[in-house]
Scaffold this motif. Structure first.
Motif, mmCIF file in Angstrom:
data_model
loop_
_atom_site.group_PDB
_atom_site.id
_atom_site.type_symbol
_atom_site.label_atom_id
_atom_site.label_comp_id
_atom_site.label_asym_id
_atom_site.label_seq_id
_atom_site.Cartn_x
_atom_site.Cartn_y
_atom_site.Cartn_z
ATOM 1 N N GLY A 1 -14.231 -4.196 4.527
ATOM 2 C CA GLY A 1 -14.460 -3.736 5.893
ATOM 3 C C GLY A 1 -13.779 -2.414 6.178
ATOM 4 O O GLY A 1 -14.365 -1.509 6.794
ATOM 5 N N LEU A 2 -12.544 -2.269 5.700
ATOM 6 C CA LEU A 2 -11.804 -1.032 5.930
ATOM 7 C C LEU A 2 -12.379 0.111 5.095
ATOM 8 O O LEU A 2 -12.389 1.273 5.526
ATOM 9 C CB LEU A 2 -10.323 -1.247 5.615
ATOM 10 C CG LEU A 2 -9.332 -0.219 6.172
ATOM 11 C CD1 LEU A 2 -9.555 0.022 7.660
ATOM 12 C CD2 LEU A 2 -7.904 -0.698 5.920
ATOM 13 N N ALA A 3 -12.874 -0.203 3.908
ATOM 14 C CA ALA A 3 -13.521 0.820 3.084
ATOM 15 C C ALA A 3 -14.799 1.334 3.750
ATOM 16 O O ALA A 3 -15.132 2.529 3.644
ATOM 17 C CB ALA A 3 -13.837 0.259 1.699
ATOM 18 N N GLN A 4 -15.517 0.472 4.430
ATOM 19 C CA GLN A 4 -16.699 0.906 5.174
ATOM 20 C C GLN A 4 -16.311 1.871 6.281
ATOM 21 O O GLN A 4 -16.994 2.881 6.514
ATOM 22 C CB GLN A 4 -17.424 -0.315 5.753
ATOM 23 C CG GLN A 4 -18.111 -1.175 4.705
ATOM 24 C CD GLN A 4 -18.631 -2.486 5.262
ATOM 25 O OE1 GLN A 4 -18.215 -2.936 6.330
ATOM 26 N NE2 GLN A 4 -19.534 -3.131 4.530
ATOM 27 N N ALA B 1 0.819 -1.216 0.000
ATOM 28 C CA ALA B 1 0.000 0.000 0.000
ATOM 29 C C ALA B 1 0.851 1.262 0.000
ATOM 30 O O ALA B 1 0.323 2.358 0.217
ATOM 31 C CB ALA B 1 -0.922 0.002 1.221
ATOM 32 N N ARG B 2 2.144 1.132 -0.270
ATOM 33 C CA ARG B 2 3.031 2.280 -0.169
ATOM 34 C C ARG B 2 3.962 2.387 -1.377
ATOM 35 O O ARG B 2 4.210 1.415 -2.060
ATOM 36 C CB ARG B 2 3.875 2.174 1.111
ATOM 37 C CG ARG B 2 3.059 2.428 2.357
ATOM 38 C CD ARG B 2 3.778 1.992 3.630
ATOM 39 N NE ARG B 2 3.031 2.434 4.788
ATOM 40 C CZ ARG B 2 1.879 1.880 5.182
ATOM 41 N NH1 ARG B 2 1.384 0.843 4.522
ATOM 42 N NH2 ARG B 2 1.227 2.360 6.224
ATOM 43 N N PHE B 3 4.470 3.608 -1.574
ATOM 44 C CA PHE B 3 5.525 3.808 -2.563
ATOM 45 C C PHE B 3 6.430 4.932 -2.087
ATOM 46 O O PHE B 3 6.088 5.706 -1.183
ATOM 47 C CB PHE B 3 4.941 4.100 -3.959
ATOM 48 C CG PHE B 3 4.319 5.458 -4.121
ATOM 49 C CD1 PHE B 3 5.052 6.528 -4.623
ATOM 50 C CD2 PHE B 3 2.990 5.672 -3.781
ATOM 51 C CE1 PHE B 3 4.480 7.780 -4.789
ATOM 52 C CE2 PHE B 3 2.403 6.919 -3.940
ATOM 53 C CZ PHE B 3 3.145 7.977 -4.450
ATOM 54 N N VAL C 1 1.376 6.732 1.521
ATOM 55 C CA VAL C 1 0.321 5.725 1.566
ATOM 56 C C VAL C 1 -0.500 5.910 0.293
ATOM 57 O O VAL C 1 -0.941 7.023 -0.015
ATOM 58 C CB VAL C 1 -0.577 5.896 2.803
ATOM 59 C CG1 VAL C 1 -1.658 4.820 2.818
ATOM 60 C CG2 VAL C 1 0.255 5.830 4.072
ATOM 61 N N ASP C 2 -0.702 4.838 -0.437
ATOM 62 C CA ASP C 2 -1.315 4.930 -1.766
ATOM 63 C C ASP C 2 -2.772 4.458 -1.731
ATOM 64 O O ASP C 2 -3.045 3.274 -1.532
ATOM 65 C CB ASP C 2 -0.512 4.078 -2.747
ATOM 66 C CG ASP C 2 -0.901 4.314 -4.191
ATOM 67 O OD1 ASP C 2 -1.862 5.070 -4.431
ATOM 68 O OD2 ASP C 2 -0.247 3.738 -5.079
ATOM 69 N N PHE C 3 -3.691 5.404 -1.932
ATOM 70 C CA PHE C 3 -5.108 5.074 -2.064
ATOM 71 C C PHE C 3 -5.568 5.166 -3.520
ATOM 72 O O PHE C 3 -6.741 4.989 -3.804
ATOM 73 C CB PHE C 3 -5.964 6.017 -1.206
ATOM 74 C CG PHE C 3 -5.830 5.789 0.267
ATOM 75 C CD1 PHE C 3 -6.605 4.845 0.915
ATOM 76 C CD2 PHE C 3 -4.907 6.506 1.012
ATOM 77 C CE1 PHE C 3 -6.484 4.621 2.279
ATOM 78 C CE2 PHE C 3 -4.774 6.300 2.379
ATOM 79 C CZ PHE C 3 -5.562 5.351 3.014
ATOM 80 N N THR D 1 -3.439 -2.157 3.125
ATOM 81 C CA THR D 1 -3.857 -0.907 3.762
ATOM 82 C C THR D 1 -4.248 -1.199 5.210
ATOM 83 O O THR D 1 -4.906 -2.192 5.497
ATOM 84 C CB THR D 1 -5.053 -0.290 3.026
ATOM 85 O OG1 THR D 1 -4.784 -0.230 1.624
ATOM 86 C CG2 THR D 1 -5.331 1.117 3.541
ATOM 87 N N THR D 2 -3.854 -0.307 6.120
ATOM 88 C CA THR D 2 -4.123 -0.513 7.545
ATOM 89 C C THR D 2 -5.136 0.510 8.062
ATOM 90 O O THR D 2 -5.395 1.536 7.419
ATOM 91 C CB THR D 2 -2.842 -0.381 8.373
ATOM 92 O OG1 THR D 2 -2.379 0.983 8.305
ATOM 93 C CG2 THR D 2 -1.750 -1.310 7.855
ATOM 94 N N VAL D 3 -5.663 0.221 9.250
ATOM 95 C CA VAL D 3 -6.552 1.182 9.914
ATOM 96 C C VAL D 3 -5.808 2.495 10.142
ATOM 97 O O VAL D 3 -6.375 3.588 9.976
ATOM 98 C CB VAL D 3 -7.059 0.612 11.258
ATOM 99 C CG1 VAL D 3 -7.832 1.674 12.029
ATOM 100 C CG2 VAL D 3 -7.920 -0.615 11.025
ATOM 101 N N GLN D 4 -4.537 2.395 10.498
ATOM 102 C CA GLN D 4 -3.732 3.610 10.718
ATOM 103 C C GLN D 4 -3.609 4.440 9.432
ATOM 104 O O GLN D 4 -3.619 5.675 9.476
ATOM 105 C CB GLN D 4 -2.342 3.232 11.244
ATOM 106 C CG GLN D 4 -2.324 2.651 12.652
ATOM 107 C CD GLN D 4 -2.832 1.220 12.733
ATOM 108 O OE1 GLN D 4 -2.814 0.490 11.719
ATOM 109 N NE2 GLN D 4 -3.271 0.795 13.906
#
Length: 457
Positions: free
Chosen positions: A352-355, A67-69, A78-80, A432-435
């Motif tokens: 779940g994390l997207a929610q 999830a990173r670059f 952090v890459d979204f 991707t993490t909660v943080q």
């Protein structure tokens, strides 16, 4: 006076100028690379739309994983955005990297199948419920090939698309409704014939218009994303696809579901989750874990019609497929992605994390009293500058404010967060993490506070 977005234009302009200066000061290496690239690359980038991020010069990437670059100046992000879905399952998934590395030692391309081809066919049929499959290098190519097959199988010439759609760079889809009039998109370079002669365009969610268009009995296929995603998210109204599918089938046309973006819904895509039964199913970018490849599947009955059309045609190139289609590296990548990456567990985490992200965005919108809405399709979340989710492409386009998008994207980028450049789309991947999500929400909250409370810092 505030704009329709609820943000005062003067404050927006001042903040954008500040963020552009901050970006430039922190990235001397990217700026030097941009100047170097300008000597031989048009616009200084491999593809011109790489300049569409709203940055003073392009950001050059050194390394990407999960999830990173990291950029050329050593900044971590952090890459979204995740390659606008191309890396939806994270950058360089371990299983895909290992499979491609193994295959590389045994050849890249031969224009002949290997064992992976047979296994991939089995995996695709099992997962998506369509018995037959073919391959392409990109979703653009897959959509282009499907349109050819649909025209050949039905003997009809026209394609129906929805206003504001995106299906890659297929010429046929670059038609919009302007004040209700089908109009060839002016941004399409070098187009010399009238696309409206063979492309019909209507608004998404408009069953009346769909019924009227199909009544002409000249539509070969309806090409659609189950949820529109590139004009900003446009969700289908309840029962829209149930009614639309019946109309399409009764009219003798074919339904093509382009799930390149809506694969975010779940392991088998939106169609499987919501009971759609497309004649063709297209999936591009994510299916190979980021390695260029695409697939399209179809029913057994349609397979017979396609084979009959091919047999009846004159010998020679069909206009379908390229030399590198289904190359050995792509097939290895697809197999690894289906077997090890696009798992139920991965989706459970992503959705779940997207929610959690969607709720956090709604809380921010409410906290700052902004007339914005938030939509979610599985691992994909988006906020739009309108109080209610748009029902058509026209409504979604009217809600956009590119200068505000550029500002928010740049503000986040300057603080180690990347989201897609074209609209406010956010993707969650297995790493991707909660943080990570909390960092995004906190940083976006800071931006909104500065925009709505001018004395804030």
């Amino acid at each position: 006076m505030a704009h329709h977005t609820g943000i005062h234009p003067a404050r927006q302009t001042a903040l954008l100028e500040r963020e552009r200066k901050r970006y430039a000061a922190a990235r001397p290496r990217s700026q030097a690379l941009a100047q170097r690239a300008n000597a031989h690359l048009l616009y200084g980038v491999p593809l011109h739309w790489m300049t569409d991020w709203g940055t003073p010069f392009p950001l050059f990437v050194e390394h990407a994983k999960g999830a990173r670059f990291r950029d050329a100046d050593g900044h971590e992000y952090v890459d979204f955005c995740l390659g606008d879905t191309g890396a939806m399952f994270g950058h360089a998934p371990e299983a895909v990297a290992a499979a491609v590395t193994r295959q590389a030692a045994h050849g890249f391309t031969t224009m002949l199948p290997g064992e992976d081809a047979a296994r991939v066919g089995e995996l695709l049929a099992e997962r998506f419920g369509l018995p037959y499959w073919q391959f392409a290098m990109t979703a653009t190519d897959a959509n282009r090939f499907v349109i050819r097959w649909a025209r050949a199988a039905t003997g009809r010439s026209k394609v129906l698309v929805f206003n504001g759609c995106y299906h890659g760079t297929v010429d046929d889809v670059f038609v919009d409704l302007i004040n209700g009039v089908p109009t060839q998109r002016k941004s399409l370079l070098g187009q010399v014939y009238d696309l409206t002669e063979h492309t019909v365009v209507i608004e998404f969610n408009d069953l009346t218009a769909l019924k009227a268009a199909l009544a002409q009995a000249d539509i070969a296929c309806v090409l659609a994303e189950p949820v529109m995603t590139n004009i900003g998210m446009v969700l289908p109204q309840p029962d829209f696809w149930t009614e639309a599918s019946s109309l399409i089938r009764a009219a003798g046309a074919l339904l093509v579901c382009d799930e390149t973006h809506t694969i975010s819904t779940g392991p088998s895509g939106y169609a499987k989750a919501y009971g759609l039964e497309p004649d063709f199913f297209v999936l591009g970018k994510p299916i190979g874990g980021g390695v260029p490849c695409a697939v399209y599947g179809f029913t057994a009955q349609l397979a017979q019609r396609m084979q009959a059309a091919k047999s009846a045609a004159a010998p020679g190139h069909s206009g379908i497929g390229t030399t590198l289609t289904a190359n050995a590296l792509a097939m290895a990548a697809i197999r690894a992605t289906l077997e090890n990456v696009m798992t139920d567990a991965a989706y459970a985490h992503m959705v779940g994390l997207a929610q959690h992200l969607a709720k956090g965005l709604r809380d921010l919108v409410g906290q700052y009293g902004l007339p914005w809405c938030v939509s979610q399709v599985g691992a994909r979340t988006e906020f739009q500058f309108c109080p209610h989710p748009p029902q058509t492409g026209t409504e979604a386009a009217a809600a956009m404010d590119h200068s505000l998008e550029h500002l928010l994207h740049l503000y986040l980028l300057n603080r180690g967060i990347l989201i897609t450049p074209f609209h406010n789309m956010l993707l969650i991947c297995p790493e991707t993490t909660v943080q990570d999500v909390e960092k995004l929400l906190t940083t976006l909250g800071q931006a909104l506070r500065e925009l709505t409370q001018p004395d804030s810092k």
